[in-house]
Design an enzyme around this catalytic site. Structure first.
Site, PDB file in Angstrom:
ATOM      1  N   THR A 121       0.822  -1.213   0.000  1.00  0.00           N
ATOM      2  CA  THR A 121       0.000   0.000   0.000  1.00  0.00           C
ATOM      3  C   THR A 121       0.851   1.257   0.000  1.00  0.00           C
ATOM      4  OG1 THR A 121      -1.778  -1.152   1.162  1.00  0.00           O
ATOM      5  CG2 THR A 121      -1.807   1.245   1.255  1.00  0.00           C
TER       6      THR A 121
ATOM      7  N   TYR B 111      -8.002   0.376  -4.223  1.00  0.00           N
ATOM      8  CA  TYR B 111      -6.759   0.819  -4.842  1.00  0.00           C
ATOM      9  C   TYR B 111      -5.941  -0.398  -5.242  1.00  0.00           C
ATOM     10  CZ  TYR B 111      -4.638  -0.498  -0.408  1.00  0.00           C
ATOM     11  OH  TYR B 111      -4.223  -1.206   0.690  1.00  0.00           O
TER      12      TYR B 111
ATOM     13  N   THR C 233       1.223  -4.365   4.350  1.00  0.00           N
ATOM     14  CA  THR C 233       0.964  -4.624   5.769  1.00  0.00           C
ATOM     15  C   THR C 233       0.396  -6.009   6.058  1.00  0.00           C
ATOM     16  OG1 THR C 233      -1.244  -3.609   5.605  1.00  0.00           O
ATOM     17  CG2 THR C 233       0.595  -2.180   6.260  1.00  0.00           C
ATOM     18  N   ASP C 234      -0.207  -6.667   5.056  1.00  0.00           N
ATOM     19  CA  ASP C 234      -0.891  -7.932   5.337  1.00  0.00           C
ATOM     20  C   ASP C 234       0.048  -9.017   5.847  1.00  0.00           C
ATOM     21  OD1 ASP C 234      -3.337  -6.908   4.707  1.00  0.00           O
ATOM     22  OD2 ASP C 234      -3.500  -7.849   2.746  1.00  0.00           O
TER      23      ASP C 234
ATOM     24  N   LYS D 288      -0.586  -7.435  12.781  1.00  0.00           N
ATOM     25  CA  LYS D 288      -1.631  -6.557  12.263  1.00  0.00           C
ATOM     26  C   LYS D 288      -2.935  -6.965  12.931  1.00  0.00           C
ATOM     27  CE  LYS D 288      -3.660  -4.703   8.024  1.00  0.00           C
ATOM     28  NZ  LYS D 288      -3.670  -4.747   6.542  1.00  0.00           N
TER      29      LYS D 288
ATOM     30  N   GLU E  91       0.766 -27.992  28.486  1.00  0.00           N
ATOM     31  CA  GLU E  91      -0.314 -28.610  29.251  1.00  0.00           C
ATOM     32  C   GLU E  91       0.026 -30.077  29.503  1.00  0.00           C
ATOM     33  OE1 GLU E  91      -3.880 -27.910  27.014  1.00  0.00           O
ATOM     34  OE2 GLU E  91      -4.005 -25.805  27.648  1.00  0.00           O
TER      35      GLU E  91
END
Length: 326
Positions: free
Chosen positions: A14, A27, A93-94, A166, A282
């Protein structure tokens, strides 16, 4: 070359995107090249010397090992130059958290490496790309950025690769850190560190492999059957990461199938689909042979397991120790 300088490796996203209208919502990422971007940056009066290199120009959803390999090589070459003070990577950013974590595990920490992106394209009203980049220059130029691993600069905050994620799909404050908080606040004119460096003098923790082993991520859902596990193994998965409920849980039949896979030599890591989750060991983990991801989410757990498997590390205790050091 003028000394010192910051080298910029561009991959698209982006921050290099264009919508064709300042108010259009949709976009296309990766529309402007690094030279155009650096020309715009020079108009801001930043006195740091910047050099640029176009590695790719894609949306980060399309980034994988071929781009990672080219990026890793370019960053290593830049860092090896005594005149280079640090590297900035422009990135979508993804998958920024995945690229940042991969580089964090496979690069030395004696010079800053900073990922930066944007939540709004270059031609949008209120685009955050130039400010984020100016902040990244401020961070990469600071000697105290060394010894902190790879960093991600977004929304006037500095995050470490080990903790960043993110967390919001839109808006300029889309990135969070867990379990530790952001490590600094940055503006184009200021930088305030909140912590001391924790990896001073540390080299790369793992080599970048030529191929990444196939590691499946299984997302736990109510009513999930063991067939998800058996299908992944039949499909060739060399490792499995469970994006489990809560603290990495899954239906009993799924847990048993994961245990069977682990006993058959396919390492299994229990992570969580919860946004902020710590997955500790665990009682059943010892019986089933499962690894607890601790603070790593499914995406980063997958990358770490891939790096370990690529080195031939399949021992349960060795894998658990690596996840425990995060």
């Amino acid at each position: 070359m003028i000394s010192p300088y910051i080298h910029v490796c561009a991959t698209g996203g982006t921050i290099a995107g264009r919508a064709g209208s300042p108010t259009r919502r949709d976009y296309r990422p990766g529309q402007i090249g690094i030279e155009h971007f650096l020309t715009r940056i020079s108009a801001l009066g930043i006195d740091t010397v910047l050099t640029g290199e176009q590695i790719a120009n894609v949306g980060s959803e399309d980034i994988g090992l071929p781009v990672w390999a080219a990026l890793h090589s370019a960053v290593q070459s830049a860092l090896a130059d005594d005149d280079c003070a640090g590297v900035i990577v422009t990135h979508g950013t993804d998958t920024a958290e995945e690229t940042a974590f991969l580089l964090d595990q496979t690069l030395p920490t004696d010079k800053p490496v900073v990922l930066v992106g944007a939540m709004r394209p270059d031609d949008a009203v209120g685009s955050d790309g130039l400010r984020n980049f100016a902040n990244a220059v401020r961070v990469a130029s600071n000697p105290d950025a060394s010894g902190r691993g790879v960093l991600v600069v977004m929304g006037d905050l500095v995050h470490s690769a080990r903790d960043v994620r993110k967390a919001v799909t839109t808006g300029t404050s889309a990135f969070r850190s867990f379990p530790r908080s952001p490590i600094a606040a940055a503006t184009p004119g200021s930088l305030e560190w909140f912590t001391d460096p924790w990896r001073t003098g540390e080299g790369a923790r793992h080599p970048l492999p030529k191929t990444m082993p196939d590691v499946a991520v299984l997302y736990a859902v109510a009513g999930m059957s063991a067939s998800a596990v058996t299908s992944a193994i039949a499909g060739g998965a060399q490792g499995v990461v469970l994006a489990g409920f809560g603290e990495g849980n899954a239906p009993a039949a799924v847990r048993e199938a994961l245990g069977d896979a682990a006993k058959a030599g396919v390492p299994v890591v229990r992570s969580s689909r919860v946004d902020e989750a710590l997955v500790d060991r665990e009682p059943d983990d010892d019986r089933l042979g499962l690894v607890a991801a601790r603070a790593l989410g499914p995406a980063k757990s997958r990358i770490l397991l891939q790096l370990l498997l690529a080195q031939g590390i399949t021992n349960f205790d060795a894998i658990q120790a690596e996840f425990g050091r995060r």
